[in-house]
Design an enzyme around this catalytic site. Structure first.
Site, PDB file in Angstrom:
ATOM      1  N   HIS A 110      37.284 -85.871 -33.302  1.00 32.50           N
ATOM      2  CA  HIS A 110      37.496 -86.719 -32.123  1.00 32.50           C
ATOM      3  C   HIS A 110      37.056 -85.996 -30.850  1.00 32.50           C
ATOM      4  O   HIS A 110      37.050 -84.770 -30.776  1.00 32.50           O
ATOM      5  CB  HIS A 110      38.968 -87.142 -31.996  1.00 32.50           C
ATOM      6  CG  HIS A 110      39.916 -85.996 -31.861  1.00 32.50           C
ATOM      7  ND1 HIS A 110      40.682 -85.536 -32.905  1.00 32.50           N
ATOM      8  CD2 HIS A 110      40.223 -85.199 -30.809  1.00 32.50           C
ATOM      9  CE1 HIS A 110      41.417 -84.526 -32.502  1.00 32.50           C
ATOM     10  NE2 HIS A 110      41.166 -84.288 -31.224  1.00 32.50           N
ATOM     11  N   THR A 132      29.918 -76.411 -30.703  1.00 34.20           N
ATOM     12  CA  THR A 132      30.052 -77.538 -29.788  1.00 34.20           C
ATOM     13  C   THR A 132      29.557 -78.839 -30.418  1.00 34.20           C
ATOM     14  O   THR A 132      28.899 -78.845 -31.466  1.00 34.20           O
ATOM     15  CB  THR A 132      29.291 -77.266 -28.488  1.00 34.20           C
ATOM     16  OG1 THR A 132      27.929 -76.939 -28.796  1.00 34.20           O
ATOM     17  CG2 THR A 132      29.918 -76.088 -27.754  1.00 34.20           C
ATOM     18  N   LYS A 133      29.854 -79.933 -29.746  1.00 37.34           N
ATOM     19  CA  LYS A 133      29.585 -81.276 -30.276  1.00 37.34           C
ATOM     20  C   LYS A 133      28.120 -81.461 -30.666  1.00 37.34           C
ATOM     21  O   LYS A 133      27.211 -81.025 -29.962  1.00 37.34           O
ATOM     22  CB  LYS A 133      29.964 -82.340 -29.238  1.00 37.34           C
ATOM     23  CG  LYS A 133      31.460 -82.467 -29.014  1.00 37.34           C
ATOM     24  CD  LYS A 133      31.776 -83.641 -28.111  1.00 37.34           C
ATOM     25  CE  LYS A 133      31.169 -83.492 -26.743  1.00 37.34           C
ATOM     26  NZ  LYS A 133      31.521 -84.607 -25.846  1.00 37.34           N
ATOM     27  N   ARG A 180      25.957 -69.816 -31.401  1.00 36.93           N
ATOM     28  CA  ARG A 180      24.500 -69.875 -31.463  1.00 36.93           C
ATOM     29  C   ARG A 180      24.054 -69.236 -32.765  1.00 36.93           C
ATOM     30  O   ARG A 180      24.818 -68.504 -33.410  1.00 36.93           O
ATOM     31  CB  ARG A 180      23.875 -69.131 -30.283  1.00 36.93           C
ATOM     32  CG  ARG A 180      24.297 -67.684 -30.178  1.00 36.93           C
ATOM     33  CD  ARG A 180      23.797 -67.032 -28.914  1.00 36.93           C
ATOM     34  NE  ARG A 180      24.219 -65.647 -28.796  1.00 36.93           N
ATOM     35  CZ  ARG A 180      23.574 -64.625 -29.332  1.00 36.93           C
ATOM     36  NH1 ARG A 180      22.464 -64.847 -30.050  1.00 36.93           N
ATOM     37  NH2 ARG A 180      24.019 -63.398 -29.189  1.00 36.93           N
TER      38      ARG A 180
END
Length: 229
Positions: A153, A198-199, A215
Site C-alpha cells: 500500500h 522504493t516504489k 541501488r
C-alpha cells in the site's frame, strides 16, 4: 490518512461479532470436557482463539471475494473507499498484530500469508511483516528476513493506493529491509539488510541491492548467463 466512516466501522464490527459468537459457541460446547481434563481450560482458551481467528479470516476472504480492493488509487468518497475501510479495519485490528507476532514459528508464516490471500511457493518463509497479502506473490525457496516490512500500500496524506509486489524464487531479503508498493524482485536476487527498496523498483535476477534508497550493488557476470543457442 482519511477518516474512517461510521458505516464501515459498523460493517466491520458486525463481522467481528459473528466471529466472536462462533468462538463463544465453540467454547461453551466444550467447556464441560475441558474442566474434566488437566490444563483443559488453558487448551480450550487457545483453541477458542484459533477458532475466532479462523472464522475472522474466512469472513474476511468472503468479503474480499465480493468487494475486492482494486489495484491503483482509491478515489476519495467513492463506494470503493467504503469497502476499503472495512478491509483496512481488519488489518489494523486483527491481522497486522498477527503478522507481527514474533512467537509464531517461521514455518507457520507461510500458512498465515496464504490464508490472508498471498501466493507463496514451496519452501518460502517470512520472519517479517507482510501487509495486504492479496497483493503479494512470492516464488519458491525465498527468505524474507527478520523484521522485514512488505508494504503493497501507498498511504500518502489523503491518497490511498495499492500496487502488487512480486518476489521471485530463491530471493533473500535481509533483516529490517523495507519493500514498498509495486516492487518486482527477480529470481535469485539479494536485498541487503536495512535497505529501502522504493516504489515500483525493478530488481533483476541475481542482482544484489542495498542502501537507502536501495541501488544495484552488483549484477551477474556475463559468464554466468546461459549461452544463446
Amino acid at each position: 490518512m482519511r477518516p474512517i466512516g461510521v458505516g464501515s466501522v459498523l460493517w466491520f464490527v458486525s463481522m467481528l461479532l459473528c466471529s466472536l459468537a462462533v468462538a463463544a459457541g465453540f467454547a461453551w460446547s466444550l467447556d464441560p470436557l475441558a474442566r474434566s481434563l488437566p490444563l483443559g481450560e488453558v487448551f480450550l482458551f487457545l483453541a477458542t482463539c484459533l477458532v475466532f481467528m479462523g472464522v475472522s479470516i474466512f469472513l474476511y476472504r468472503v468479503f474480499l471475494k465480493f468487494f475486492p480492493v482494486p489495484v491503483g488509487e482509491i478515489p476519495d468518497g467513492s463506494r470503493q473507499e467504503f469497502y476499503y475501510f472495512v478491509y483496512l479495519l481488519h488489518w489494523l485490528v486483527l491481522f497486522a498484530p498477527l503478522t507481527r507476532a514474533t512467537f509464531i514459528p517461521a514455518p507457520f508464516s507461510r500458512l498465515i500469508m496464504i490464508a490472508l490471500g498471498a501466493r507463496v511457493g514451496p519452501g518460502s518463509y517470512s520472519s517479517g511483516v507482510v501487509m495486504d497479502s492479496q497483493f503479494v506473490t512470492v516464488g519458491s525457496n525465498s527468505l524474507i528476513g527478520l523484521d522485514v516490512a512488505i508494504l503493497p500500500h501507498a498511504l500518502e496524506g489523503s491518497r490511498a493506493a495499492h500496487y502488487p509486489i512480486v518476489i521471485g524464487s530463491g530471493v533473500t531479503i535481509g533483516a529490517r529491509a523495507l519493500i514498498m508498493a509495486g516492487v518486482e524482485i527477480g529470481d535469485g536476487a539479494v536485498v541487503a539488510m536495512n535497505s529501502v527498496v522504493t516504489k515500483h523498483t525493478r530488481i533483476g535476477s541475481n542482482e544484489v541491492w542495498g542502501g537507502i534508497p536501495a541501488r544495484c550493488l552488483s549484477k551477474p557476470d556475463a559468464t554466468d548467463r546461459p549461452a544463446r543457442p
